[in-house]
Structures are given as structure tokens and as C-alpha cells.
Scaffold this motif. Sequence first.
Motif, short mmCIF file in Angstrom:
data_model
loop_
_atom_site.label_atom_id
_atom_site.label_comp_id
_atom_site.label_asym_id
_atom_site.label_seq_id
_atom_site.Cartn_x
_atom_site.Cartn_y
_atom_site.Cartn_z
N ASP A 155 38.11 56.47 -16.67
CA ASP A 155 37.41 57.14 -15.57
C ASP A 155 37.56 58.66 -15.60
O ASP A 155 37.07 59.36 -14.71
CB ASP A 155 37.85 56.59 -14.22
CG ASP A 155 39.31 56.92 -13.87
OD1 ASP A 155 40.01 57.56 -14.69
OD2 ASP A 155 39.75 56.55 -12.77
N GLY A 156 38.25 59.20 -16.62
CA GLY A 156 38.40 60.64 -16.76
C GLY A 156 39.66 61.21 -16.15
O GLY A 156 39.97 62.38 -16.35
N THR A 157 40.39 60.41 -15.36
CA THR A 157 41.66 60.88 -14.80
C THR A 157 42.75 60.75 -15.85
O THR A 157 42.56 60.11 -16.89
CB THR A 157 42.04 60.09 -13.53
OG1 THR A 157 42.20 58.71 -13.87
CG2 THR A 157 40.98 60.25 -12.44
N HIS A 158 43.88 61.37 -15.59
CA HIS A 158 44.97 61.37 -16.55
C HIS A 158 46.13 60.50 -16.09
O HIS A 158 46.39 60.39 -14.90
CB HIS A 158 45.47 62.81 -16.78
CG HIS A 158 44.46 63.68 -17.43
ND1 HIS A 158 43.52 64.39 -16.72
CD2 HIS A 158 44.21 63.93 -18.73
CE1 HIS A 158 42.75 65.05 -17.56
NE2 HIS A 158 43.14 64.80 -18.78
N ASP A 159 46.81 59.92 -17.07
CA ASP A 159 48.06 59.20 -16.80
C ASP A 159 49.19 60.22 -16.75
O ASP A 159 49.37 61.00 -17.70
CB ASP A 159 48.37 58.19 -17.91
CG ASP A 159 47.58 56.91 -17.76
OD1 ASP A 159 47.44 56.44 -16.62
OD2 ASP A 159 47.11 56.39 -18.78
N PHE A 160 49.90 60.22 -15.65
CA PHE A 160 51.01 61.17 -15.45
C PHE A 160 52.35 60.45 -15.55
O PHE A 160 52.48 59.34 -15.05
CB PHE A 160 50.92 61.82 -14.05
CG PHE A 160 50.07 63.05 -14.02
CD1 PHE A 160 50.65 64.30 -13.99
CD2 PHE A 160 48.69 62.96 -14.02
CE1 PHE A 160 49.87 65.45 -13.96
CE2 PHE A 160 47.90 64.09 -13.99
CZ PHE A 160 48.50 65.33 -13.96
N PRO A 161 53.34 61.13 -16.13
CA PRO A 161 54.70 60.61 -16.05
C PRO A 161 55.18 60.78 -14.61
O PRO A 161 54.55 61.48 -13.82
CB PRO A 161 55.47 61.51 -17.01
CG PRO A 161 54.70 62.78 -17.04
CD PRO A 161 53.25 62.40 -16.84
N GLU A 162 56.28 60.16 -14.31
CA GLU A 162 56.88 60.36 -12.98
C GLU A 162 57.33 61.82 -12.88
O GLU A 162 57.98 62.34 -13.78
CB GLU A 162 58.07 59.43 -12.79
CG GLU A 162 58.63 59.46 -11.40
CD GLU A 162 59.69 58.40 -11.17
OE1 GLU A 162 60.62 58.70 -10.41
OE2 GLU A 162 59.57 57.32 -11.73
N LEU A 163 56.96 62.47 -11.79
CA LEU A 163 57.26 63.89 -11.63
C LEU A 163 58.37 64.10 -10.61
O LEU A 163 58.37 63.48 -9.55
CB LEU A 163 56.01 64.65 -11.18
CG LEU A 163 54.80 64.56 -12.10
CD1 LEU A 163 53.67 65.40 -11.55
CD2 LEU A 163 55.15 64.97 -13.50
#
Length: 115
Positions: free
Chosen positions: A105-113
Motif C-alpha cells: 500500500d506504499g507505507t513503510h514497515d518500521f522497527p519498534e521506536l
Amino acid sequence: MTTIVYKIVPTTLWQDARESGEFKGASIDLTDGFIHLSTAQQAKATAALYFRGQQGLLLVAIDAGKLGDRLVFEASRDGALFPHLYGSLDFEAVLWEKPLSVRPDGTHDFPELAA
């Protein structure tokens, strides 16, 4: 406790900066006169607004305490206070670098911040 701020940056730009020994910022940073950073709460929205669908990005975690008085929190999007770094980023302040993969969908997978 370490306060962490984040930079979303193209991998190639980051690698070039590493090789030169200095990160002066992306083109928008150079135009605005400071390096745009985000808090943990702001990073995902920043990615969605400015980097949607872009591949080849890194999320860089930075120890805000090592940036000294060059780091200023200033009102920006919707009046929220965003971290702005006046001057180049010292690599000794970098805690880690992780790739941001793009979802369909164009969003990014982020690590836990961490905040």
C-alpha cells in the motif's frame, strides 16, 4: 535515559555521507538550512507524507543528547514541535541504521521506536 530522534534518508545518500565522513542533509535540509528530524511519535507520519512508496530508505536513530544546542525543537506541521539540527550530523551520535521496507500500500514497515 537517552532521547532518540530519527532521520529518514535514502540509503545511497547515507552511504555517500558515511564515505565522506559528514552528513549535511538531503536536498530539502540544505534548502531549509537545517536537517529535518522526527521524534518516535512523528516518524511514521513523516514517512507517509513525504516518502510514501519510496524504496531504498533507511531509518537512522540518533542520540539527541550528543547534538548539543544545535538541536532545536521548532513548531512545524500542525504546530507540533519537530527536532531540527542546525549543522551537520556527527556520526558518533548515530545509534543505529535500519532499512525501511515498503508495503504493497506504499507505507513503510518500521522497527519498534524508542522515544
